[in-house]
Structure formats: structure tokens, C-alpha cells
Design a protein around this motif. Sequence first.
Motif, PDB file in Angstrom:
ATOM      1  N   CYS A 183     -34.891  11.254   2.333  1.00 21.49           N
ATOM      2  CA  CYS A 183     -34.900  11.583   0.892  1.00 21.49           C
ATOM      3  C   CYS A 183     -33.531  11.311   0.271  1.00 21.49           C
ATOM      4  O   CYS A 183     -33.438  10.774  -0.836  1.00 21.49           O
ATOM      5  N   HIS A 184     -32.466  11.662   1.004  1.00 17.04           N
ATOM      6  CA  HIS A 184     -31.111  11.425   0.497  1.00 17.04           C
ATOM      7  C   HIS A 184     -30.805   9.926   0.421  1.00 17.04           C
ATOM      8  O   HIS A 184     -30.163   9.475  -0.536  1.00 17.04           O
ATOM      9  N   GLN A 187     -32.675   8.562  -2.555  1.00 16.09           N
ATOM     10  CA  GLN A 187     -32.017   8.962  -3.793  1.00 16.09           C
ATOM     11  C   GLN A 187     -30.813   8.068  -4.103  1.00 16.09           C
ATOM     12  O   GLN A 187     -30.579   7.678  -5.251  1.00 16.09           O
ATOM     13  N   ASP A 190     -32.239   4.794  -5.380  1.00 16.25           N
ATOM     14  CA  ASP A 190     -32.732   4.939  -6.750  1.00 16.25           C
ATOM     15  C   ASP A 190     -31.591   5.058  -7.758  1.00 16.25           C
ATOM     16  O   ASP A 190     -31.669   4.516  -8.862  1.00 16.25           O
ATOM     17  N   ASN A 191     -30.526   5.748  -7.392  1.00 19.58           N
ATOM     18  CA  ASN A 191     -29.402   5.960  -8.311  1.00 19.58           C
ATOM     19  C   ASN A 191     -28.501   4.742  -8.492  1.00 19.58           C
ATOM     20  O   ASN A 191     -27.774   4.659  -9.481  1.00 19.58           O
TER      21      ASN A 191
END
Length: 193
Positions: A183-184, A187, A190-191
Amino acid sequence: MNLYTFARSLVKMVLTPIYRFQTIGLEHFPKEGGVLLCANHIALLDPPVVGLTAPRPVSFMAKDELFQAPILKQLLPNIRAFPVKRGMSDREALRRGLGILKEGNVMGLFPEGTRSEDGEIKKGLAGAGFFALRSKADVIPCAIIGPYKPFKRLKVVYGKPIPMDELRERKASAEEATELIMCHIKQLIDNHR
């Protein structure tokens, strides 16, 4: 100069003119102590690229088959790589990885276990969670954002250490810890895409 430093310099000399590396988040990388470095896997060049951009030497867990090739079986151990048998519980690789982390070094792995054909992040294997829970190492997520195309920007993003204390205290499963790590990484992708 040891072989790792020489290989790193050689890789830098070869790859830097071809790919425009943008390294982000190095301030998050612990300067000392054990680090479990977990990255997504999009290309064969990922290990040298992570090794090139990381601020400390990285010992990579690599598939056992690579250690069967004549040249690689001599080279890989000398550049800090160690073998893991895929598709089974490889106790020797687990012991070796925990030893690297306990000694305060950096171990790199790609939790997906294999390259993503479409570049999209896949489900991670439990091994990453095992190392995260069984060691006291900082867990650093890393996103490689391609594609690998000559003269195009290639981003390597290092995230903040993932808080693992709560999972360690309640003896969470390795699968749950891996899911958190993935998940990290997602993220970060995505960022910074």
C-alpha cells in the motif's frame, strides 16, 4: 575499492547517459541500522537502479536460478546478492536476510517476486512481511516509476519508514504486513506518477 563500489560506479557510468534518473526522498533513508528496502518491480534493471540510487550499499535477495549462470554465480555474491529458492520456504535465505538486517545493513527485495508485465503493482508475497515483523529494521518503501525508455525521466522515490510497531506487538501475519508495505509503495507511485 571493493567489487560492489566498482560495479556501482560502472553501472552509473553506463546508465546515467541513457536514463534521466530523478531520485526523490533520500532524506527518509536511515543513515544507520538495519533497513528492509522494498520496491516494486517493473524491469530487469530495477536492482542496479535501486543499488545506484540508494545512499547505502544494498544486499539483494535474488532468484536462485541467476546463481546457476556461469558468470553470475561468481559475480552476484561479490556484489552482495544472495539466492532464494522461489515457490517454497527457503530457510537458508530467510536466515541470511535476517542476519543482514540484524547486522545493521540494508537488504533489498521486490515483494511482488517477479516483474510486473504491465507496470501495475501486483500483490506482494509474504516474505517481505516476514522480514518486517521478525526484525527491528526500518522498512523503507521504494517506487520505481518508468517506463525505462532512453533519454526519458525515470523516477526512484524513497518513502518514509513504515510504522511496524503495532503490527509487531500484536503479532500480525506476514501477509498483513506485506499488504501494508505494498500500500505504501502504491501510494508513492500514485503521488509521483
